[in-house]
Design an enzyme around this catalytic site. Structure first.
Site, mmCIF file in Angstrom:
data_model
loop_
_atom_site.group_PDB
_atom_site.id
_atom_site.type_symbol
_atom_site.label_atom_id
_atom_site.label_comp_id
_atom_site.label_asym_id
_atom_site.label_seq_id
_atom_site.Cartn_x
_atom_site.Cartn_y
_atom_site.Cartn_z
ATOM 1 N N SER A 109 28.534 29.586 37.362
ATOM 2 C CA SER A 109 28.621 28.154 37.080
ATOM 3 C C SER A 109 30.039 27.766 36.643
ATOM 4 C CB SER A 109 27.540 27.802 36.044
ATOM 5 O OG SER A 109 27.441 26.425 35.864
ATOM 6 N N ASP A 159 19.448 23.255 43.130
ATOM 7 C CA ASP A 159 20.272 23.273 41.916
ATOM 8 C C ASP A 159 20.660 21.821 41.606
ATOM 9 O OD1 ASP A 159 22.320 23.505 40.046
ATOM 10 O OD2 ASP A 159 23.133 25.330 40.944
ATOM 11 N N HIS A 190 19.464 26.207 39.270
ATOM 12 C CA HIS A 190 20.759 26.617 38.720
ATOM 13 C C HIS A 190 20.708 28.030 38.129
ATOM 14 C CE1 HIS A 190 24.833 25.726 37.655
ATOM 15 N NE2 HIS A 190 24.630 26.008 36.382
HETATM 16 C C1 MLT Z 1 31.321 22.739 35.691
HETATM 17 O O1 MLT Z 1 31.618 21.823 34.945
HETATM 18 O O2 MLT Z 1 32.003 23.760 35.831
HETATM 19 C C2 MLT Z 1 30.072 22.605 36.490
HETATM 20 O O3 MLT Z 1 29.565 21.332 36.394
HETATM 21 C C3 MLT Z 1 29.055 23.606 36.086
HETATM 22 C C4 MLT Z 1 28.642 23.423 34.653
HETATM 23 O O4 MLT Z 1 27.812 22.552 34.380
HETATM 24 O O5 MLT Z 1 29.161 24.109 33.816
#
Ligand code: MLT
Length: 208
Positions: A109, A159, A190
């Protein structure tokens, strides 16, 4: 043996590997994680490898991240760029301090997002990357030459944080840069599934 140390610019953990013939892993956790989060995953995917695992420095209302975003989720591009360079500098110092080779990143992520940024901005920093639930929300061109760099990207088709078409765009861009991209879309959300781990382990085993 492993250590958690506040030096080299990032709080981090280093776990020496049992198998010197295998590439080390750079673990990059998701939002709200820390340097310990992905250790079980790494042990499943790449048992015996050295592990370098920094903690992101951004605090988003108590949640640790690798770069800033606005309250409505828009990435702070300047911060994203600067934190990528800072992470690359940490990696240079840590490789010298721990005497390890060029790692393969394993990011989840938010950590997977800064991992692809490392690939694009510091193409000599990594020998490859496993990106779980990553996306690109803007056009990052110009692209570097990533010929010969292996990348595994795994998305989930439902996701809600990472739109699957944004993951597909990232796969296409990495391919355009010349990377050897394996892109998989799982019937998943996710969170990671057993299938993510199986595919990660198979991909990593084929890197020998
Ligand atoms: C990010 O900000 O890198 C992506 O949206 C994934 C997350 O929610 O951390």
């Amino acid at each position: 043996m492993s250590t958690t140390q506040p030096d080299l610019g990032f709080i981090h953990r280093f776990v020496p590997g049992r198998d010197a013939g295998r590439p080390p892993l750079l673990l990059l956790h998701g939002t709200g994680g820390d340097e310990n989060d992905l250790l079980p995953l790494a042990n499943r995917i790449a048992p015996g490898c050295s592990i370098l695992s920094p903690r992101g420095k951004v605090n988003e209302q108590g949640l640790t991240r690798f770069f800033r975003r606005s309250p409505d989720g828009v990435w702070d591009r300047d911060d994203f760029n600067q934190r990528t360079l800072e992470l690359a500098e940490f990696l240079r110092q840590a490789r010298a301090a721990y005497q390890i080779g060029k790692p393969i990143a394993l990011g989840y992520s938010n950590g997977a997002n800064i991992a692809w940024s490392l690939l694009l901005k510091e193409p000599d920093a990594l020998s490859g990357a496993m990106l779980f639930r990553a996306m690109v929300p803007f056009d990052p061109r110009p692209l570097p030459d990533l010929h010969g760099v292996p990348v595994l990207l795994i998305a989930g088709d439902h996701d809600t944080l990472i739109p699957v078409e944004r993951a597909g765009l990232l796969a296409a861009l990495l391919g355009e840069a010349g990377a050897d991209v394996t892109y998989e879309v799982l019937h998943a959300a996710h969170g990671l599934t057993e299938q993510d781990l199986t595919l990660g382990a198979e991909w990593f085993a084929s890197r020998r």
